[in-house]
Design an enzyme around this catalytic site. Structure first.
Site, PDB file in Angstrom:
ATOM      1  N   TRP A  93      -2.032   1.587  -2.012  1.00  0.00           N
ATOM      2  CA  TRP A  93      -1.883   0.422  -1.151  1.00  0.00           C
ATOM      3  C   TRP A  93      -1.467  -0.740  -2.032  1.00  0.00           C
ATOM      4  O   TRP A  93      -2.124  -1.031  -3.034  1.00  0.00           O
ATOM      5  CB  TRP A  93      -3.241   0.138  -0.493  1.00  0.00           C
ATOM      6  CG  TRP A  93      -3.268  -0.998   0.449  1.00  0.00           C
ATOM      7  CD1 TRP A  93      -2.395  -1.235   1.475  1.00  0.00           C
ATOM      8  CD2 TRP A  93      -4.224  -2.053   0.484  1.00  0.00           C
ATOM      9  NE1 TRP A  93      -2.771  -2.371   2.135  1.00  0.00           N
ATOM     10  CE2 TRP A  93      -3.889  -2.900   1.556  1.00  0.00           C
ATOM     11  CE3 TRP A  93      -5.352  -2.367  -0.278  1.00  0.00           C
ATOM     12  CZ2 TRP A  93      -4.629  -4.035   1.882  1.00  0.00           C
ATOM     13  CZ3 TRP A  93      -6.080  -3.491   0.048  1.00  0.00           C
ATOM     14  CH2 TRP A  93      -5.717  -4.315   1.119  1.00  0.00           C
ATOM     15  N   ASP A 130     -12.464   3.004  -2.358  1.00  0.00           N
ATOM     16  CA  ASP A 130     -11.945   2.182  -1.288  1.00  0.00           C
ATOM     17  C   ASP A 130     -12.022   3.060  -0.030  1.00  0.00           C
ATOM     18  O   ASP A 130     -11.321   4.061   0.072  1.00  0.00           O
ATOM     19  CB  ASP A 130     -10.495   1.779  -1.581  1.00  0.00           C
ATOM     20  CG  ASP A 130      -9.924   0.845  -0.525  1.00  0.00           C
ATOM     21  OD1 ASP A 130      -8.831   0.287  -0.737  1.00  0.00           O
ATOM     22  OD2 ASP A 130     -10.563   0.671   0.534  1.00  0.00           O
ATOM     23  N   LYS A 169     -10.268  -0.471  10.904  1.00  0.00           N
ATOM     24  CA  LYS A 169      -9.632   0.614  11.636  1.00  0.00           C
ATOM     25  C   LYS A 169     -10.588   1.431  12.476  1.00  0.00           C
ATOM     26  O   LYS A 169     -10.294   1.739  13.623  1.00  0.00           O
ATOM     27  CB  LYS A 169      -8.889   1.544  10.663  1.00  0.00           C
ATOM     28  CG  LYS A 169      -7.612   0.887  10.187  1.00  0.00           C
ATOM     29  CD  LYS A 169      -7.510   0.931   8.708  1.00  0.00           C
ATOM     30  CE  LYS A 169      -6.295   0.227   8.207  1.00  0.00           C
ATOM     31  NZ  LYS A 169      -6.660  -0.952   7.436  1.00  0.00           N
TER      32      LYS A 169
END
Lengths: 413, 432
Positions: free
Chosen positions: A141, A223, A259
């Site tokens: 990312w 993460d 999310k």
């Protein structure tokens, strides 16, 4: 006298690719355009989705007269922090029972990474870690780089991860980098549903990774942005994190609830800290509190309240799990349909990776020219890396996308 | 509980999760030193006396002693929760456009020339501290680019004790103070303030409170602002204005923002950190805003792109809930009127408390000057009590003030007013 300007001539910063992509998509007038760029869930109608359980809980909150409206504590809502940590580590985590797990409520996953990074820079290995290497996967990312460099780390490096040729994990390269990096390096690990490749190590592979990291004294900074969203199972998606904890690592896990709760706009994140013992934990949290105090001071309450109420009520918790499964299943459906259609069209190449990969994203493996073709000629917007967001696919546009990929692969070399 | 031995040869995998295999981490991490404010809060929390009084809190407290939610805000939250058009989208890193537009307007005035000439950038932030942090990061960015500026940043004496840390975290190490509150005068000593700013290096940043100065409650008058802005311009200083409780000082959004509008109308570059927590009772919702007024609109987009970049490595984007409420109120004239009514009520209550407290102290014959209580506005006021007297209040009377002798006026109510007045009287008259 010439006019004095305090603010100097400032150069324009480069735009963020994924947002530029969405901007271009928005400006496109083509009726059948498809946005396979930004990473947010969409329903089959192409709409964002407020989880039914979230709607329910929002109503509960708004009608609850007993809620106080004070500033939250600097470290956040206590019940949020503990229930969020439990979700990733498991209710029966020995580390929790040993009182060496703590957490900081943060502004989304980014905020959690930020606080963890700032702490590590000050306290990880001695008092000045600006030269300590931070390893992020190649690719990763793109914001990982920015968060760690802005926290003061001067040496952010890639570790081998994606094998473009075999369209899978480059385990040998990964392990090689783990073996050869400086001791005490920090590794940013994706807990599941790797962004952008969708390719995760298997359990056996995680075991190998953990073994090297333990032996070489490397720091694990997980993460976790997709727990539950990747496979539909909270436990499965947290396996790697839990394995590391049971192996005895002291580590951080930056969690995002954007999310899996669809709470993108309420910035709900949690930095879980697994420390050596309760005393150490206390000291770590006291320093993190100081860091938070000069960053945002008090986190926002709304999102954290929604998550807490959901996680701590058995009924709402099951409903949430169902909602999460709904999202995960739709993604799985799109994956299998896309692969089936490409195979039916006889598109050259193998497409197994589309269903082998997991989570929101898929690295299709298209080359830059083919990607450009899709964007310019077919008005299908995807990242230059060939990353697509499976949530951008719907039953209405999947045929068009499959045919277009077929065209791109056969026409453009 | 025993730990397995930790030799480098072992794989370090243990069944019961003991962290025995890894080299000890973070063992050099000391407990963070406790700030005076924190020490106070914990002392208050530990105090088991029924009659304890906390006058050091940050929020506006109602007569019932609780942080106050505006009725209108409650209504709007309910409305928004049933609004089918609100989508859980990622907001932009700079926040909701409608919110930043409104926040900019309330600070600068709708018809501000700076807005019209497109010289203004507004960024929604998760709260006031975040706005200051973003401003500090931008200054640092400009500092890196410009050969001229080398700091320092000037803060008022006293000020919020977290301000210095925020600028330092952004990489600006040199922090200095300018004289502000004078105990004897029970107000601002302009002479010494000007002296300090006169001797500031060119290009220094000066952090100034636009209204309702924290923690003293002492604000600059319009004529004092005129003098200060002249000095700022001639010495090429950069003003960073703080507006954390707009409307709670004079009961009037515009009056409280006058200094910001004045600076902008003079064509000055400035930063202004705003918060809507207090004036909307949205404390837990982190609704902040950073305003940036530039002189040349050619740097607007570049500065915006920098702000975007900085935000993405701090918190990525702000949370929207509270901002939606604020925008809804500020965009609707009926709501505005209702909201202004509630705010007026808050302000009038604070003014009343100040007046009554001053009167009580006069009746008790308490030594010292108390005119400033009613001359100042806002939530906070400085009593002028010294450290010993403040400790006397907390230890012997269970009345907790901020370490510098300042207190939150709204935490005084009809139940504790007499006790507080007596306590202040005792603090000043008992031989310590």
């Amino acid at each position: 006298m010439s006019q004095f300007f305090w603010v100097p001539e400032v150069p324009q910063a480069a735009p963020v690719a994924v947002f530029k992509l969405t901007q271009d998509f928005n400006n496109d007038q083509f009726p059948n355009k498809v946005n396979l760029g930004v990473g947010a869930y969409r329903t089959d109608e192409g709409q964002p989705w407020v989880l039914p359980v979230v709607k329910k809980v929002e109503k509960i909150i708004v009608h609850d007269d007993r809620l106080n409206h004070e500033y939250l504590p600097i470290l956040g809502l206590p019940e949020f922090r503990s229930s969020a940590s439990k979700i990733v580590l498991g209710d029966n985590s020995p580390a929790i029972q040993e009182n060496r797990v703590g957490a900081v409520q943060c502004l989304g996953g980014t905020g959690a990474l930020k606080i963890g990074a700032e702490f590590l820079r000050r306290f990880y290995n001695g008092s000045n870690n600006t030269k300590t290497p931070i390893y992020v996967s190649a690719p990763t990312w793109e914001n990982h780089n920015a968060v760690f460099s802005s926290a003061g780390f001067e040496d952010v490096r890639p570790y081998r991860y994606w094998d473009a040729e075999k369209r899978g994990l480059d385990l040998a390269g990964f392990l090689g980098d783990l073996e050869s990096c400086p001791e005490h390096s920090v590794f940013v690990l994706h807990a599941c549903a790797h962004n952008p490749t969708g390719t995760d190590p298997t359990q056996e592979q995680w075991k190998q990774i953990a073994e090297v990291m333990m032996r070489r004294k490397l720091f694990a900074f997980f993460d976790s942005a997709y727990q539950g969203f990747a496979s539909g199972s909270l436990e499965k998606d947290a396996w790697a994190v839990r394995y590391f904890v049971s192996s005895g690592f002291e580590m951080f896990c930056a969690q995002s609830f954007s999310k899996n709760f669809g709470l993108y706009n309420e910035r709900v994140g949690n930095l879980t800290v697994v420390a050596r013992d309760a005393d150490n934990l206390k000291r770590v949290l006291s320093q993190m509190e100081k860091i938070v105090r000069i960053t945002w001071s008090n986190p926002p309450s709304q999102g954290a309240r929604i998550v807490t109420i959901t996680l701590t009520s058995p009924e709402l918790f099951s409903e949430w799990q169902e909602n999460v499964k709904t999202m995960a299943n739709r993604v799985l459906l799109m994956r299998s349909q896309l692969k089936a259609k490409l195979q039916a069209l006889g598109t050259p190449g193998t497409w197994d990776h589309i269903t082998n990969q997991i989570g929101m994203f898929s690295f299709t493996g298209l080359n830059p020219k083919q990607v450009e073709y899709l964007v310019k000629e077919k008005h299908i917007y995807l990242m230059a890396s060939s990353r697509i967001n499976m949530c951008g696919l719907t039953t209405k546009n999947i045929d068009y996308v499959a045919e277009s990929i077929h065209e791109a692969v056969t026409k453009v070399q | 509980m025993s730990r397995p031995g930790s030799s480098p040869d072992e794989k370090g995998v243990s069944q019961n999760g003991d962290p025995g295999g890894q080299c000890p981490l973070f063992t050099n991490t000391l407990n963070a030193p406790v700030s005076p404010e924190t020490r106070l809060l914990s002392a208050f929390a530990r105090d088991t006396q029924a009659r304890k009084v906390d006058l050091a809190g940050r929020e506006y407290y109602s007569e019932e002693g609780k942080p106050f939610e505006l009725r209108l805000v409650g209504k709007i939250k309910q409305q928004l929760s049933t609004d089918p058009t609100l989508h859980p989208e990622y907001p932009s890193s700079l926040g909701l456009r409608e919110f930043t537009r409104k926040a900019t307007e309330v600070a600068l005035g709708k018809h501000s020339r700076a807005i019209v000439e497109n010289q203004v950038l507004g960024v929604q932030t998760p709260g006031f501290t975040a706005a200051v942090r973003l401003g500090a990061e931008l200054l640092r960015c400009w500092y890196d680019l410009s050969a001229d500026w080398c700091g320092p940043v000037y803060l008022s004496s006293p000020c919020d004790d977290s301000l210095a840390g925020i600028f330092q975290a952004a990489g600006i190490q040199e922090i200095r103070e300018y004289y502000y509150w004078d105990d004897k005068q029970r107000g601002i000593c302009l002479e010494r303030l000007l002296e300090d700013l006169e001797s500031a290096p060119e290009h220094s940043v000066v952090v100034l409170s636009a209204s309702a100065h924290y923690p003293t409650g002492a604000d600059l008058s319009q004529s004092q602002w005129a003098v200060i802005t002249r000095l700022i311009t001639s010495r090429r200083l950069f003003p960073f204005l703080l507006l954390p409780t707009q409307a709670l000082c004079c009961g009037d959004m515009e009056r409280d923002a006058w200094p910001v509008q004045h600076c902008a109308s003079l064509g000055m570059e400035l930063l202004c950190a705003q918060s809507f927590s207090h004036c909307f009772g949205l404390y837990g919702e982190a609704v902040g805003h950073l305003l940036c007024v530039l002189k040349q609109n050619s740097v607007l987009l570049p500065v915006q792109s920098q702000a975007d970049k900085i935000v993405r490595s701090l918190w990525a984007r702000p949370s929207v809930g509270g901002a939606h409420v604020v925008t809804t109120v500020l965009s609707n004239s009926a709501h505005l009127v209702e909201w202004q009514g509630e705010v007026k009520h808050i302000v009038e209550r604070c003014m009343l408390i100040r007046a009554i407290l001053r009167e009580k102290l006069r009746l008790l014959g308490t030594p010292g000057r108390w005119d400033h209580l009613t001359q100042q506005g806002g939530l906070f006021c400085c009593t002028g009590l010294n450290g010993e007297q403040v400790e006397f209040l907390s230890n012997r009377r269970r009345v907790y003030l901020l370490p510098g002798g300042c207190l939150n006026v709204s935490a005084i109510n009809c139940r504790n007013l007499d006790y507080i007045a007596e306590s202040i009287h005792l603090a000043l008259t008992s031989s310590l």
